[in-house]
Design a protein around this motif. Structure first.
Motif, PDB file in Angstrom:
ATOM      1  N   ALA A 124      44.546  23.590  75.075  1.00 32.51           N
ATOM      2  CA  ALA A 124      43.921  24.802  74.078  1.00 32.51           C
ATOM      3  C   ALA A 124      45.368  24.849  73.717  1.00 32.51           C
ATOM      4  N   THR A 125      45.133  24.782  72.228  1.00 35.50           N
ATOM      5  CA  THR A 125      45.591  25.321  70.856  1.00 35.50           C
ATOM      6  C   THR A 125      45.250  26.719  70.291  1.00 35.50           C
ATOM      7  N   SER A 153      40.920  27.654  66.924  1.00 30.70           N
ATOM      8  CA  SER A 153      41.876  27.347  68.201  1.00 30.70           C
ATOM      9  C   SER A 153      40.773  26.288  69.363  1.00 30.70           C
ATOM     10  N   PRO A 154      40.754  25.315  68.818  1.00 31.95           N
ATOM     11  CA  PRO A 154      40.254  23.938  69.350  1.00 31.95           C
ATOM     12  C   PRO A 154      40.913  23.473  70.799  1.00 31.95           C
ATOM     13  N   ARG A 155      39.831  23.304  71.809  1.00 36.25           N
ATOM     14  CA  ARG A 155      39.915  22.383  73.201  1.00 36.25           C
ATOM     15  C   ARG A 155      41.064  21.773  73.333  1.00 36.25           C
ATOM     16  N   ARG A 167      26.442  20.483  71.607  1.00 34.15           N
ATOM     17  CA  ARG A 167      26.152  20.961  73.246  1.00 34.15           C
ATOM     18  C   ARG A 167      27.628  22.198  73.553  1.00 34.15           C
ATOM     19  N   ASP A 168      28.521  22.158  72.303  1.00 31.60           N
ATOM     20  CA  ASP A 168      29.469  22.864  72.286  1.00 31.60           C
ATOM     21  C   ASP A 168      29.438  24.270  71.248  1.00 31.60           C
ATOM     22  N   LEU A 183      26.488  29.708  73.757  1.00 36.00           N
ATOM     23  CA  LEU A 183      25.634  29.965  74.505  1.00 36.00           C
ATOM     24  C   LEU A 183      26.272  28.790  75.607  1.00 36.00           C
ATOM     25  N   GLY A 184      26.676  27.708  75.398  1.00 33.61           N
ATOM     26  CA  GLY A 184      27.780  27.140  76.355  1.00 33.61           C
ATOM     27  C   GLY A 184      28.693  26.810  77.138  1.00 33.61           C
ATOM     28  N   GLN A 185      29.729  27.787  76.674  1.00 33.53           N
ATOM     29  CA  GLN A 185      31.518  27.841  77.302  1.00 33.53           C
ATOM     30  C   GLN A 185      31.371  28.734  77.891  1.00 33.53           C
ATOM     31  N   ASN A 186      30.959  29.821  76.993  1.00 36.99           N
ATOM     32  CA  ASN A 186      31.430  30.961  77.915  1.00 36.99           C
ATOM     33  C   ASN A 186      29.975  32.205  78.076  1.00 36.99           C
TER      34      ASN A 186
END
Length: 318
Positions: free
Chosen positions: A38-39, A94-96, A225-226, A230-233
């Motif tokens: 990530a940045t 802060s994109p992955r 789905r990003d 709901l998705g990542q965390n």
């Protein structure tokens, strides 16, 4: 009005200063930091004319998946000290870069560690809310030397609850609904879950699914789905079990907090149970889960009173 300065383009190691601006007696530097996968983008607000931390420790304000924009009002009440905010990986600025679909609290904790070390100001005070509080607990369990006082506000971890299995099953269902049906149906379930008071019954799933349209949410699936909540965390955050022994052993003063209006709700119940496990009192803050908000995302709490309470809690640490 904010006056934005020119791009500096100055790079030190993996940290890059990107912009400088001034507002309300403070100067804000926005910087980026390369981390594995990530940045990260973070903001450092300093009182005008004060290039150091002054007589106060730097104050970090973090959430998850809420980004730095959510702390604009609260930061404005601490113009006498350096305030640091950041966008967690996978959100806002802060994109992955690794394409990963989930993030664990330990990974977020490492990101916060990197930000603290990049600021280079020694032990900090840390106010962390919601998922940010879960991540901060993971940070202190591993790197307590970096945090003088942690105020963990309503950490939504199911794993300290007496109804942990039922509560985590509800969170799993929200995540599964998101993967199967998209944002609208999943967010409708999330809203109902967030407002539920008391224990989650074992037959929670037997009730009819809430209508997304009733909450002004889309009923059609756009295929994305990003969503970081709901998705990542969702599963990593709610499924995290704080390391109570490590938190007790850490040099950090840990203050567990909840909103006065949140009593009985899942994150506030988790806060109360965690405080009990740590052998400390639960500290009550004004308003609700987003009590520090001053209109961000269309939500309002009691930010002035919230800031006064936070200032008093931090002052109690000397």
């Amino acid at each position: 009005m904010t006056e934005t300065g020119p791009t500096t383009g100055t790079t030190t190691g993996t940290t890059t200063d990107t912009t400088t601006g001034t507002t309300n007696g403070t100067t804000t530097d926005t910087r980026t930091l390369d981390a594995p996968g990530a940045t990260l983008t973070y903001d450092v607000r300093r009182p005008d004319g004060d290039g150091s931390t002054g007589r106060h420790r730097p104050l970090l304000l973090i959430g998850s998946p809420m980004d730095a924009a959510g702390f604009a009002t609260l930061a404005g009440h601490f113009t006498d000290r350096t305030v640091v905010t950041y966008d967690p990986r996978g959100t806002a600025r802060s994109p992955r870069t690794d394409g990963a679909e989930r993030t664990a609290p330990e990974e977020h904790a490492d990101d916060v560690r990197r930000v603290i070390q990049a600021v280079g100001a020694g032990p900090v005070d840390l106010f962390a809310s919601s998922g940010g509080a879960v991540n901060a607990l993971a940070l202190v369990a591993r790197h307590g030397e970096l945090v003088a006082t942690l105020v963990a506000h309503e950490p939504p971890t199911t794993q300290v609850l007496p109804d942990r299995e039922a509560a985590f099953a509800v969170c799993q269902d929200i995540h599964t609904t998101y993967l199967r049906q998209g944002m609208g149906p999943a967010m409708a379930k999330f809203i109902v879950t967030a407002g539920h008071k008391g224990l989650f019954p074992e037959n929670w799933h037997d009730q009819p699914a809430p209508d997304p349209a009733a909450f002004g949410l889309p009923t059609e699936d756009d295929g994305s789905r990003d969503d970081p909540l709901l998705g990542q965390n969702m599963l990593g955050c709610t499924g995290y079990r704080p390391d109570v022994a490590a938190l007790r052993a850490a040099p950090t003063r840990v203050v567990v907090a909840a909103g006065k209006e949140s009593e009985g709700e899942f994150p506030a119940r988790a806060a109360a149970e965690l405080a009990r496990e740590l052998g400390t009192d639960l500290t009550l803050f004004p308003s609700h889960h987003g009590g520090f908000l001053g209109g961000e995302y269309g939500q309002h709490g009691a930010p002035e009173e919230f800031a006064q309470t936070l200032r008093a809690v931090l002052a109690d640490a000397g």
